[in-house]
Structure formats: structure tokens, C-alpha cells
Design an enzyme around this catalytic site. Structure first.
Site, PDB file in Angstrom:
ATOM      1  N   GLY A  12       4.902  72.979  75.162  1.00  0.00           N
ATOM      2  CA  GLY A  12       5.473  72.839  73.819  1.00  0.00           C
ATOM      3  C   GLY A  12       4.445  73.183  72.734  1.00  0.00           C
ATOM      4  CG  ASP A  14       5.621  69.371  70.444  1.00  0.00           C
ATOM      5  OD1 ASP A  14       5.516  70.177  71.384  1.00  0.00           O
ATOM      6  OD2 ASP A  14       6.265  68.314  70.541  1.00  0.00           O
ATOM      7  CG  ASP A  34       3.847  64.003  70.424  1.00  0.00           C
ATOM      8  OD1 ASP A  34       4.454  63.172  69.716  1.00  0.00           O
ATOM      9  OD2 ASP A  34       3.869  65.217  70.189  1.00  0.00           O
ATOM     10  CB  THR A  37      12.672  63.740  70.972  1.00  0.00           C
ATOM     11  OG1 THR A  37      12.768  64.098  69.600  1.00  0.00           O
ATOM     12  CG2 THR A  37      14.034  63.662  71.613  1.00  0.00           C
ATOM     13  CB  THR A  90      22.776  40.751  74.572  1.00  0.00           C
ATOM     14  OG1 THR A  90      23.527  39.812  75.325  1.00  0.00           O
ATOM     15  CG2 THR A  90      22.852  42.113  75.213  1.00  0.00           C
TER      16      THR A  90
HETATM   17  N1  LIG Z   1       6.139  59.066  59.360  1.00  0.00           N
HETATM   18  C1  LIG Z   1       7.083  58.408  60.035  1.00  0.00           C
HETATM   19  N2  LIG Z   1       7.208  57.075  59.890  1.00  0.00           N
HETATM   20  C2  LIG Z   1       8.153  56.382  60.564  1.00  0.00           C
HETATM   21  N3  LIG Z   1       9.026  56.948  61.425  1.00  0.00           N
HETATM   22  C3  LIG Z   1       8.948  58.262  61.609  1.00  0.00           C
HETATM   23  C4  LIG Z   1       7.968  59.080  60.945  1.00  0.00           C
HETATM   24  N4  LIG Z   1       8.114  60.365  61.349  1.00  0.00           N
HETATM   25  C5  LIG Z   1       9.142  60.344  62.240  1.00  0.00           C
HETATM   26  N5  LIG Z   1       9.648  59.098  62.387  1.00  0.00           N
HETATM   27  C6  LIG Z   1      10.711  58.690  63.305  1.00  0.00           C
HETATM   28  O1  LIG Z   1      10.080  58.636  64.595  1.00  0.00           O
HETATM   29  C7  LIG Z   1      10.872  59.257  65.575  1.00  0.00           C
HETATM   30  C8  LIG Z   1      10.150  60.392  66.254  1.00  0.00           C
HETATM   31  O2  LIG Z   1       9.772  61.323  65.288  1.00  0.00           O
HETATM   32  P1  LIG Z   1       8.893  62.603  65.603  1.00  0.00           P
HETATM   33  O3  LIG Z   1       7.560  62.191  66.102  1.00  0.00           O
HETATM   34  O4  LIG Z   1       8.905  63.465  64.392  1.00  0.00           O
HETATM   35  O5  LIG Z   1       9.725  63.221  66.791  1.00  0.00           O
HETATM   36  P2  LIG Z   1       9.880  64.728  67.261  1.00  0.00           P
HETATM   37  O6  LIG Z   1       8.482  65.259  67.414  1.00  0.00           O
HETATM   38  O7  LIG Z   1      10.622  64.619  68.527  1.00  0.00           O
HETATM   39  O8  LIG Z   1      10.653  65.419  66.181  1.00  0.00           O
HETATM   40  C9  LIG Z   1      12.174  59.653  64.870  1.00  0.00           C
HETATM   41  O9  LIG Z   1      13.093  58.636  65.144  1.00  0.00           O
HETATM   42  C10 LIG Z   1      11.837  59.680  63.394  1.00  0.00           C
HETATM   43  O10 LIG Z   1      12.930  59.223  62.616  1.00  0.00           O
HETATM   44  C1  LIG Z   2       7.770  67.519  75.668  1.00  0.00           C
HETATM   45  C2  LIG Z   2       8.512  67.854  74.377  1.00  0.00           C
HETATM   46  C3  LIG Z   2       9.998  67.742  74.593  1.00  0.00           C
HETATM   47  C4  LIG Z   2       8.080  66.829  73.315  1.00  0.00           C
HETATM   48  O1  LIG Z   2       8.774  67.092  72.117  1.00  0.00           O
HETATM   49  P1  LIG Z   2       8.883  65.986  70.944  1.00  0.00           P
HETATM   50  O2  LIG Z   2       9.323  64.714  71.547  1.00  0.00           O
HETATM   51  O3  LIG Z   2       7.496  65.838  70.335  1.00  0.00           O
HETATM   52  O4  LIG Z   2       9.866  66.576  69.988  1.00  0.00           O
HETATM   53  C5  LIG Z   2       8.130  69.271  73.850  1.00  0.00           C
HETATM   54  O5  LIG Z   2       6.753  69.378  73.683  1.00  0.00           O
HETATM   55  C6  LIG Z   2       8.615  70.364  74.766  1.00  0.00           C
HETATM   56  O6  LIG Z   2       9.770  70.754  74.712  1.00  0.00           O
HETATM   57  N1  LIG Z   2       7.726  70.873  75.651  1.00  0.00           N
HETATM   58  C7  LIG Z   2       8.016  71.900  76.594  1.00  0.00           C
HETATM   59  C8  LIG Z   2       7.580  71.545  77.986  1.00  0.00           C
HETATM   60  C9  LIG Z   2       6.081  71.276  78.170  1.00  0.00           C
HETATM   61  O7  LIG Z   2       5.369  71.001  77.183  1.00  0.00           O
HETATM   62  O8  LIG Z   2       5.578  71.339  79.313  1.00  0.00           O
END
Ligand SMILES: Nc1ncnc2c1ncn2[C@@H]1O[C@H](COP(=O)(O)OP(=O)(O)O)[C@@H](O)[C@H]1O
Ligand SMILES: CC(C)(COP(=O)(O)O)[C@@H](O)C(=O)NCCC(=O)O
Length: 166
Positions: A12, A14, A34, A37, A90
Site C-alpha cells: 500500500g 500509505d 497503522d 480501516t 451488553t
Molecule cells: N485526526 C483524527 N482524529 C480522530 N479520528 C480520526 C482522525 N483521522 C481519522 N480518524 C478516524 O479514524 C479512523 C481511521 O482513519 P484513517 O487512519 O484515516 O483510516 P484510513 O487510513 O483507512 O483512511 C476513521 O474512523 C476516521 O474517522
Molecule cells: C493494508 C491497507 C488496507 C491499509 O489501509 P488503511 O487501513 O490505512 O486505509 C492498505 O495499505 C493496502 O491496501 N495495502 C495493500 C496490501 C499491502 O500493503 O500488502
């Protein structure tokens, strides 16, 4: 960064950006956690990206619980005060399971990674869910909210230099 992966393009973007920043900022070996999601743990030794572990993220786990178990309601994990381990309703039981469960998953995986490489690691966490979880981890884990942005900037600087030369 030298990526040890079967297909480099699979990693990824990221994770690539955050790992570049982690290498620049923290002592090796590093595990970069990290919590977005997905919750991913990346092991970086020197400038080598050794590999990754990908697990369901906090919101995914919570949604799966309420969507797939008929008697479990959708709940929020946002609370003013810290969540107790043993739930008495719960909602409390689900909140504890999701938060302490996720924290234990991260603690446990870090321990396994350290066992597998025979060394202790520097641990840095990023991603929007990290602050929700780190307070429940047994192990102190540094939170770096801007790891992706720092990494993107470092990559931009490296590439800008390369193209200026060409
Ligand atoms: N700066 C922040 N402070 C609090 N919550 C956050 C912040 N940025 C993202 N979030 C929340 O944290 C979760 C994961 O976000 P993020 O790390 O951006 O995920 P992804 O990389 O998958 O897009 C989401 O539910 C988002 O709403
Ligand atoms: C592992 C992830 C889903 C994480 O994504 P995120 O939760 O930060 O949005 C993303 O980095 C991705 O789709 N990676 C591809 C597969 C890999 O990194 O091996």
C-alpha cells in the site's frame, strides 16, 4: 527503502510513505503500526522493509460484531471515561472486547515479532484509530499522527532533487 515483497506494487502506498518517515525519524529495528480501516504492522530493519501483517481494523471489528450477531446492537466506542475490562451490560462488554481485544492484539503481535527476530523493536503508531487503542496497550507505543504526510514530503523532496538533476 528496499522492499522485500513478492510483488513490490502490492504494498500500500500509505504504508510506503509511513515507512519512509519512520526510517528517517526512529531507530531501527522499527515496527510501524497503522490503525486505519485495517490495522497493519510493518517490520523495518535498517532501510529494508521486511514485511507486513494486516488485520481487521477497529471499526471493521466493531461493525462485524453488531452486523453478524443478531442480539448485538450497533454501539459507539467513544466514552468520556476509560472503559472497564469486565462489562456489566451488553454495550460495556462489546466495548471492552473491541478496545482491550485490539490493544492485546497489537501487544501480542509486537511480542511475536520481537521473538521472531530476536531483538526488541522501536514501535511507532499512526492512523486515526491509534489514540483510541494505545491507552489500552500494555506496552508504551509512541503515536505519530503525521507519519504519512512526513513520508510523502520526504519522497517529494527526493524525487524533486532527482528531476532537477535530470
Ligand atoms: N485526526 C483524527 N482524529 C480522530 N479520528 C480520526 C482522525 N483521522 C481519522 N480518524 C478516524 O479514524 C479512523 C481511521 O482513519 P484513517 O487512519 O484515516 O483510516 P484510513 O487510513 O483507512 O483512511 C476513521 O474512523 C476516521 O474517522
Ligand atoms: C493494508 C491497507 C488496507 C491499509 O489501509 P488503511 O487501513 O490505512 O486505509 C492498505 O495499505 C493496502 O491496501 N495495502 C495493500 C496490501 C499491502 O500493503 O500488502
Amino acid at each position: 527503502m528496499n522492499i522485500k515483497a513478492e510483488i513490490h506494487n502490492q504494498l500500500g502506498s500509505d504504508i510506503v510513505a509511513s515507512s519512509v518517515a519512520a526510517i528517517a525519524k526512529y531507530p531501527s529495528p522499527i515496527v510501524m503500526v497503522d490503525m486505519g480501516t485495517a490495522t497493519s504492522l510493518s517490520l523495518i530493519v535498517g532501510s529494508v522493509y521486511e514485511g507486513c501483517i494486516i488485520m481487521p481494523g477497529l471499526a471493521l471489528a466493531l461493525d462485524a460484531l453488531s452486523e453478524r450477531a443478531a442480539a448485538l446492537p450497533p454501539i459507539s466506542i467513544e466514552t468520556a471515561s476509560p472503559v472497564g475490562l469486565m462489562g456489566h451490560t451488553t454495550e460495556e462488554a462489546m466495548r471492552s472486547g473491541v478496545l482491550y481485544g485490539h490493544a492485546s492484539m497489537v501487544d501480542g503481535m509486537l511480542e511475536r515479532i520481537e521473538e521472531s527476530i530476536g531483538q526488541s523493536v522501536t514501535t511507532v503508531a499512526t492512523g486515526g484509530n491509534a489514540p483510541r487503542i494505545l491507552r489500552y496497550c500494555k506496552r508504551p507505543i509512541q503515536y505519530d499522527a503525521d507519519l504519512i504526510m512526513t513520508g510523502l514530503y520526504l519522497l517529494y523532496q527526493k524525487n524533486a532533487k532527482k528531476y532537477r538533476k535530470a
